[in-house]
Structure formats: C-alpha cells, structure tokens
Design an enzyme around this catalytic site. Sequence first.
Site, PDB file in Angstrom:
ATOM      1  N   ASP A 105      45.225  30.780  38.032  1.00  0.00           N
ATOM      2  CA  ASP A 105      44.590  30.148  39.182  1.00  0.00           C
ATOM      3  C   ASP A 105      43.133  30.584  39.186  1.00  0.00           C
ATOM      4  O   ASP A 105      42.834  31.773  39.324  1.00  0.00           O
ATOM      5  CB  ASP A 105      45.291  30.590  40.469  1.00  0.00           C
ATOM      6  CG  ASP A 105      44.680  29.987  41.717  1.00  0.00           C
ATOM      7  OD1 ASP A 105      43.608  29.337  41.622  1.00  0.00           O
ATOM      8  OD2 ASP A 105      45.261  30.167  42.801  1.00  0.00           O
ATOM      9  N   LEU A 158      37.009  20.744  41.242  1.00  0.00           N
ATOM     10  CA  LEU A 158      37.270  19.708  42.232  1.00  0.00           C
ATOM     11  C   LEU A 158      36.198  18.648  42.045  1.00  0.00           C
ATOM     12  O   LEU A 158      35.011  18.922  42.237  1.00  0.00           O
ATOM     13  CB  LEU A 158      37.206  20.326  43.626  1.00  0.00           C
ATOM     14  CG  LEU A 158      37.879  19.582  44.773  1.00  0.00           C
ATOM     15  CD1 LEU A 158      39.326  19.231  44.434  1.00  0.00           C
ATOM     16  CD2 LEU A 158      37.809  20.424  46.022  1.00  0.00           C
ATOM     17  N   TYR A 161      30.086  18.475  46.822  1.00  0.00           N
ATOM     18  CA  TYR A 161      30.471  18.515  45.408  1.00  0.00           C
ATOM     19  C   TYR A 161      29.265  18.882  44.548  1.00  0.00           C
ATOM     20  O   TYR A 161      29.306  19.811  43.734  1.00  0.00           O
ATOM     21  CB  TYR A 161      31.045  17.162  44.973  1.00  0.00           C
ATOM     22  CG  TYR A 161      31.169  17.030  43.474  1.00  0.00           C
ATOM     23  CD1 TYR A 161      32.091  17.803  42.767  1.00  0.00           C
ATOM     24  CD2 TYR A 161      30.362  16.146  42.763  1.00  0.00           C
ATOM     25  CE1 TYR A 161      32.197  17.697  41.387  1.00  0.00           C
ATOM     26  CE2 TYR A 161      30.469  16.026  41.385  1.00  0.00           C
ATOM     27  CZ  TYR A 161      31.387  16.809  40.702  1.00  0.00           C
ATOM     28  OH  TYR A 161      31.480  16.694  39.332  1.00  0.00           O
ATOM     29  N   LYS A 214      28.300  22.377  42.342  1.00  0.00           N
ATOM     30  CA  LYS A 214      28.015  22.352  40.906  1.00  0.00           C
ATOM     31  C   LYS A 214      26.656  22.984  40.599  1.00  0.00           C
ATOM     32  O   LYS A 214      26.500  23.718  39.610  1.00  0.00           O
ATOM     33  CB  LYS A 214      28.063  20.913  40.387  1.00  0.00           C
ATOM     34  CG  LYS A 214      29.473  20.368  40.213  1.00  0.00           C
ATOM     35  CD  LYS A 214      30.226  21.108  39.115  1.00  0.00           C
ATOM     36  CE  LYS A 214      31.489  20.391  38.691  1.00  0.00           C
ATOM     37  NZ  LYS A 214      32.191  21.089  37.602  1.00  0.00           N
ATOM     38  N   ARG A 252      25.055   2.601  38.227  1.00  0.00           N
ATOM     39  CA  ARG A 252      25.414   3.889  37.648  1.00  0.00           C
ATOM     40  C   ARG A 252      25.299   3.856  36.123  1.00  0.00           C
ATOM     41  O   ARG A 252      25.496   2.820  35.498  1.00  0.00           O
ATOM     42  CB  ARG A 252      26.864   4.263  38.014  1.00  0.00           C
ATOM     43  CG  ARG A 252      27.090   4.553  39.484  1.00  0.00           C
ATOM     44  CD  ARG A 252      26.455   5.869  39.893  1.00  0.00           C
ATOM     45  NE  ARG A 252      26.692   6.191  41.289  1.00  0.00           N
ATOM     46  CZ  ARG A 252      25.864   5.872  42.280  1.00  0.00           C
ATOM     47  NH1 ARG A 252      24.763   5.177  42.030  1.00  0.00           N
ATOM     48  NH2 ARG A 252      26.140   6.244  43.522  1.00  0.00           N
TER      49      ARG A 252
END
Length: 310
Positions: free
Chosen positions: A60, A85, A150, A154, A212
Amino acid sequence: MTHSETQPQPISISSGQTVLVTGLRGFTGQYLAKALRARGAQVIGLVQGEAQNADEISADLTDAASVQAAVTQVQPTHVVHLAGLAFVGHGDAQAFYAVNLFGTLHLLEALSTLKTPPRRILLASSANVYGTPAVEVIDESICPAPVNHYACSKLAMEHMAHNWMDKLPIVITRPFNYTGVGQDDKFLIPKIVSHYQRRAPFIELGNLDVSRDFSDVRDVVDRYVKLLLDAEGVVGQTFNVCSGQAHSLREIMALTEQLSGHSLDIRVNPAFIRANEVPRLLGSAARLQQYLGPFSPIPMKQTLRWMLEV
C-alpha cells in the site's frame, strides 16, 4: 524450519533488468509490462491488495513500511512509478495528496535504502501541472500553474522528488492526455467510443469546445521504455510526453461517427462542465525527440478505429 526460511526472500531475478512497476494492473501498466517483457526485462508489479501471481508483490503506497518491505524483496534494477489517483473529478481532495505525493515519498525513501540503487527511476507526473498557460504550445520551460487538486498533487510530487535527485537516478514525465483499448469509460474518449459501439441514441458531454493533445497509449509506453532503458543524459530531467497535435472534442466526435457509421444526438450537460476547465492543451515533444530521436505519433483516426473494433 531454518532461519533462512523464515525471512522474506528476494524475488527470483533473471539476468538483466528487473523492473518494478507500480500501478501494473492499471490501464498504462498493462501495456508497459507487455512492452518491457518484449525487451527481455522481468517485470514485477507493486499492487494494492493481494498479489495474484509470481509477477506481483502487495504493498500500500500510503503505508511506508509495506512499501519498504516490497522494495527490499524485489531489489529492482529499474522502477516505473505509474500508480496514483488519476481521475481529475475524484471527490476526495486529500486522497490526491495521500497517494500521489506521500505514496511517491514512501517509494523513493524505500529505494534510497537499497545497497544497489536502481539504474533508473521514471516518475509519471502529468501535463495538468501546466494549468492554463497563455501560450499556443506548451514546452517544459512553461512555469506550472495547476488549477485542480490532481494537478497540485502531481506538481508537489515533482518538487518533492527533486530532494532525491542527488541520491537517485530520477526521470520525470509529464504525459498529456492519452487513450486506447482498456481505458475506463469514465475518461472522455472511451466514453465516446462506447456510445458509438452500442449505437446509443444520444450522449451527454460537457464543454464541446475543448482541445487536447491526445496520444495513443502504445506511443506513451514506447517513450517510457526508451527513457527507462535506452536514452542517455535524461536523468534529472523532466519531459513532456505528447503527440504535438491538438484535437477538439467536436473533431473526435466527427471521426468516431465516420468510423462507426453511427450518428447520435450530442447533448451538453452543464453538470459535466468542470470549473477551471483547461480549454486547450497542446504539448511540444521537441525535448523528448532531442533525446529519443524523431518519432511520428499514431494518428487519432487509427487509435479510434482500434478502440471501436474491440
């Protein structure tokens, strides 16, 4: 039982490279494992939950002790850290930092204790760290300005990793959007493809005017393998991994309709329009090509055809 039988034994290592891949069971990890094995490397996946075969080891990332035990057992020659994630719309802000930042910290701490350090460690960050820069093409000189948790997690991971650059041979990648067979339908292109595959009468989307830089997952994995095993002079550097081509959502819808022969009603659902939506992300792959040599991305039409035919 002898003393040696009571101790965790190193995983059997074939000659050559032993690559520890976090997130092996994920979308990217499955393609990466296949590509690395084709190069003759032994691939061991660090997985959450119970290991399902001899090529996996359980740990983990949010538990430093379990990561330390796994790393000590594997003794990797190379590491690719993909686990994290990744869904921007995930509701638990703290989870982004627990996994993406502190999970990476636990991994680097464990790797730094090995008697023989890995030859190379590739950390997957994200082009989301750039936010919404007012430039046409984003290269690595653009100052990051993340606009969601997010991306913040990062970028925090990148800064934290720089504390280890003098001890470990780290390469950081900032992949732009990419897709392919097997990606979860909660991501945009698989969602679109699945609607056309099942001949749905309509689809609900958010902002249709976003553009994108989309890559094929097979291209992304190819760049990762080369950065990990082949490229010289890349340690300590950060690289965009991208196609250098932007596709609008409307263009992708038109291509998918053309390939599938199915037409559907496109409905804009305001609930799907994100706050702080990045309107356009187009990357420069110039630095990557400087170190890997020139490459031509798989065309979007070819990627969509591959996904539709599954």
